[in-house]
Design a protein around this motif. Sequence first.
Motif, short mmCIF file in Angstrom:
data_model
loop_
_atom_site.label_atom_id
_atom_site.label_comp_id
_atom_site.label_asym_id
_atom_site.label_seq_id
_atom_site.Cartn_x
_atom_site.Cartn_y
_atom_site.Cartn_z
N ALA A 26 43.20 40.39 33.18
CA ALA A 26 43.00 40.88 34.54
C ALA A 26 41.58 41.39 34.74
O ALA A 26 40.95 41.13 35.77
CB ALA A 26 44.00 42.01 34.84
N GLY A 76 38.99 38.78 35.32
CA GLY A 76 39.02 38.15 36.64
C GLY A 76 38.74 39.08 37.78
O GLY A 76 38.72 38.68 38.95
N TYR A 77 38.48 40.36 37.47
CA TYR A 77 38.28 41.35 38.52
C TYR A 77 36.92 41.15 39.21
O TYR A 77 35.87 41.34 38.61
CB TYR A 77 38.37 42.75 37.95
CG TYR A 77 38.15 43.85 38.96
CD1 TYR A 77 38.76 43.82 40.21
CD2 TYR A 77 37.34 44.94 38.67
CE1 TYR A 77 38.56 44.81 41.13
CE2 TYR A 77 37.14 45.96 39.58
CZ TYR A 77 37.75 45.88 40.81
OH TYR A 77 37.53 46.88 41.73
N HIS A 103 38.12 32.18 33.66
CA HIS A 103 37.16 32.48 34.73
C HIS A 103 35.75 32.04 34.36
O HIS A 103 34.79 32.77 34.58
CB HIS A 103 37.19 33.97 35.07
CG HIS A 103 38.54 34.44 35.50
ND1 HIS A 103 39.42 35.06 34.64
CD2 HIS A 103 39.18 34.36 36.67
CE1 HIS A 103 40.53 35.35 35.29
NE2 HIS A 103 40.42 34.94 36.51
N ASN A 131 45.73 40.10 40.40
CA ASN A 131 45.12 40.12 39.08
C ASN A 131 45.56 41.31 38.24
O ASN A 131 46.21 41.19 37.21
CB ASN A 131 43.61 40.21 39.29
CG ASN A 131 42.89 39.26 38.37
OD1 ASN A 131 43.44 38.85 37.36
ND2 ASN A 131 41.68 38.92 38.72
N LEU A 132 45.22 42.50 38.74
CA LEU A 132 45.48 43.73 37.99
C LEU A 132 46.96 44.09 37.98
O LEU A 132 47.51 44.45 36.95
CB LEU A 132 44.66 44.87 38.59
CG LEU A 132 44.84 46.23 37.93
CD1 LEU A 132 44.39 46.20 36.47
CD2 LEU A 132 44.07 47.29 38.70
N ALA A 141 48.94 42.41 35.42
CA ALA A 141 48.76 42.97 34.07
C ALA A 141 49.55 44.27 33.91
O ALA A 141 50.19 44.50 32.89
CB ALA A 141 47.29 43.22 33.79
#
Lengths: 225, 225
Positions: free
Chosen positions: A106, A109-110, A136, B102-103, B106
């Motif tokens: 994660a 990809g942030y 990514h 994304n986060l 997770a």
Amino acid sequence: MTEQREPKVDRCRTIPEATVARLAVYLRALTALDEAGTHTVSSEELAAAAGVNSAKLRKDLSYLGSYGTRGVGYEVATLVGHISRALGLTHHRNVALVGVGNLGHALAGYAGFGTRGFRIVALFDADPARIGQRLHGLEVHGMNALAEVCQAEVVSIGVIATPAGAAQDVCDKLVAVGITSILNFAPIVLTVPGNVDVRKVDLAVELQILSFHEQRKAAGLEEVG
Amino acid sequence: MTEQREPKVDRCRTIPEATVARLAVYLRALTALDEAGTHTVSSEELAAAAGVNSAKLRKDLSYLGSYGTRGVGYEVATLVGHISRALGLTHHRNVALVGVGNLGHALAGYAGFGTRGFRIVALFDADPARIGQRLHGLEVHGMNALAEVCQAEVVSIGVIATPAGAAQDVCDKLVAVGITSILNFAPIVLTVPGNVDVRKVDLAVELQILSFHEQRKAAGLEEVG
DNA sequence: GCTTGTGAAACCGTTCACAGCG
DNA sequence: CGCTGTGAACGGTTTCACAAGC
């Protein structure tokens, strides 16, 4: 008793730790204001946007110098510049991320990092099954490539997103490679030399703090009702 | 505005905020010691494991009562019990997670929660493409199901893992449903009523703080060399 | 002996309140 | 007049140092 007087080399560049943390928040708020087209803010307005009171905001900003105009307020662009400089954000900093599991995935990809002064330039993992994968746009390296890759890309911050059991070992390796700033997501206290800074984020600890207050609120209600 | 002056009811159960945050860290270290089979620790040992000095640790523990034995130390199991009680962790707390990007993805899969007193019991997202999906055994609900689901499962903490733009709106909805503890990952300051506690985690802010120190270290070296 | 528990002192950060200045 | 910048007062946190107790 020997009177141990502190050297007190208080050059004007001393910014309190608590202030540093808030400067980052002010910067975030200022960037939002800037994007909204605002050119000037008062301490009252900016303080509200940052969730602090205006006296604290003014004192914090005063550590950077006197960049406001009395009777008017602060120019947004000017403040953004001064805070960015104070935080060392005039150029992008490269970040290496170790541990591409659940959380690491994660983080890789942030998108928020890129817009706020940082770029993840290298991924590492110990798991052979993950090495060689692309995430990514970045290849996942094995830990033995750490030294080589971190020196090629000039990495200034390491992020640890491994399980707790691996974290100290990974940390030692990052330090050995010359990295002196580490952000740790593993639920363990890292031991590092004195010149290395570590910040930690432990999600369960945050929840437990909330739990404490939640319990207190419940106890309070019980008493009243 | 709502100027809530606290009446200053200083009953003996008052634990300083700074101490609460550290109790969670002590608990983590104690759990690790317990699993390693250790039955007794001195303040010195536990302090080292938690990354603080022993005087601070002893003072912190003294807010809970006198549970150590002079000349010996603390019994691990006893301390785990007392800290757990103080933090309101005697029963598991249910968590609702909003934002399964994304986060959030997770976080939903993070095993560490379960072992430390929390259980994610509900997932929400505004994106129709995600609604109905299953993640780690849980269905992703639409935001309109918030009230229903949060009341069915007894949710005590809400976690916001949405983009910044959606966060305040999501926060308002959580508050409306009666949730009074929120952990916010969105890079924005949330506005909430006085009875609601918010804790925030901003990854970019953490990196910026590291950046500040990194810069200072660089400046120091320059001067010397 | 050893280690805890704790007043008292030192330290740091926040808030107040107003002087200084545009 | 309005808002910034800041010394001074305040409150919370950390550290010190030692008495208390096993």
